[in-house]
Design an enzyme around this catalytic site. Structure first.
Site, short mmCIF file in Angstrom:
data_model
loop_
_atom_site.label_atom_id
_atom_site.label_comp_id
_atom_site.label_asym_id
_atom_site.label_seq_id
_atom_site.Cartn_x
_atom_site.Cartn_y
_atom_site.Cartn_z
N PRO A 149 0.81 -1.22 0.00
CA PRO A 149 0.00 0.00 0.00
C PRO A 149 0.85 1.27 0.00
O PRO A 149 1.81 1.39 0.77
CB PRO A 149 -0.81 -0.13 1.30
CG PRO A 149 -0.93 -1.60 1.49
CD PRO A 149 0.37 -2.18 1.01
N CYS A 150 0.44 2.22 -0.86
CA CYS A 150 1.25 3.43 -1.03
C CYS A 150 0.62 4.65 -0.36
O CYS A 150 1.23 5.72 -0.33
CB CYS A 150 1.44 3.73 -2.52
SG CYS A 150 -0.10 4.11 -3.39
N GLN A 151 -0.61 4.50 0.18
CA GLN A 151 -1.31 5.69 0.70
C GLN A 151 -0.51 6.42 1.78
O GLN A 151 -0.57 7.64 1.89
CB GLN A 151 -2.68 5.30 1.25
CG GLN A 151 -3.65 4.79 0.21
CD GLN A 151 -3.59 3.29 0.05
OE1 GLN A 151 -2.56 2.69 0.33
NE2 GLN A 151 -4.70 2.68 -0.37
N PHE A 153 2.58 6.84 1.91
CA PHE A 153 3.73 7.55 1.35
C PHE A 153 3.33 8.60 0.31
O PHE A 153 4.10 9.50 0.01
CB PHE A 153 4.69 6.56 0.69
CG PHE A 153 5.14 5.45 1.58
CD1 PHE A 153 5.95 5.72 2.68
CD2 PHE A 153 4.76 4.14 1.35
CE1 PHE A 153 6.38 4.69 3.52
CE2 PHE A 153 5.18 3.11 2.17
CZ PHE A 153 5.99 3.39 3.26
#
Length: 222
Positions: A149-151, A153
């Site tokens: 998951p990138c949220q 960052f």
């Protein structure tokens, strides 16, 4: 057969490559697990890929040494945090076969299954998966890929950094690499993963893989 255009042939596809989905349909329809399937005109190995995914034994015959080597050297991939399968599609176009994928969201996992019907999909919490049991089903994995998951960052996210548990899911990626010991891995994320918390996450990720004996190259692709 499906006619493959010149732009696709550079990915190791035979000029009249048999579509994998079609091959899997007939392999599943006409044989059972552990049966032996013979393909006397193997080409670049679609039937062999289907047999591998559906747990059949496979014997292939191919006159062309070039296509024989393509079929023999296809790499087997696992896709973590798979989404609907965009990364999988890229690796398939490059001549790989995707053995299994992990996606937590059940609706997204269903979309993945429709996009890649021959790949086994685990629609479960990756932190609760028994990797040893998965390895029993898929003992050979050459590449592990995925985008945790990138949220946490992303520039558009809240960026809670060290206080966001999603930012530590890379440890699950490390857990799979430690178990399967693939030849390569590709961990994809947003550019800010490199700089968040003064590079803490980047340094942790590199350190964890270094401990497993891997050299890590990271950067931003444009």
């Amino acid at each position: 057969s499906a006619t493959i255009n010149n732009s696709e042939r550079k990915f190791g596809k035979h000029p009249t490559q048999k579509p994998l989905q079609v091959m899997c349909h007939f392999i599943d329809l006409l044989s059972n697990e552990d049966d032996v399937v013979l393909d006397p005109f193997m080409g670049s190995g679609s039937a062999g890929v289907g047999c591998k995914l559906l747990k059949r034994k496979f014997v292939g015959i191919e006159l062309s040494e070039e296509y024989y080597n393509i079929a023999k050297n296809k790499m087997i991939v696992a896709d973590l945090f798979a989404g609907v399968g965009g990364l999988s599609q890229g690796f398939i176009k490059a001549g790989c076969k995707v053995a299994f994928a992990v996606e937590f969201d059940p609706e997204i996992a269903e979309s993945y299954k429709k996009n890649h019907p021959t790949t086994e999909v685990f629609a479960e919490d990756i932190t609760q998966l028994n990797i040893s049991k998965i390895k029993e089903r898929h003992p050979q994995i050459d590449i592990i890929m995925g985008g945790p998951p990138c949220q946490g960052f992303s520039q558009k996210g809240k960026r809670l950094s060290l206080n966001d548990p999603r930012n530590f899911l890379f440890k699950q990626f490390v857990r799979f690499v430690a178990e399967f010991k693939p030849k390569y891995f590709v961990l994809e994320n947003v550019p800010n993963i490199i700089t968040t918390s003064n590079g803490y996450f980047k340094d942790q990720i590199i350190s964890e893989f270094n401990k497993l004996g891997y050299e890590v190259c990271c950067g931003v692709l444009h």
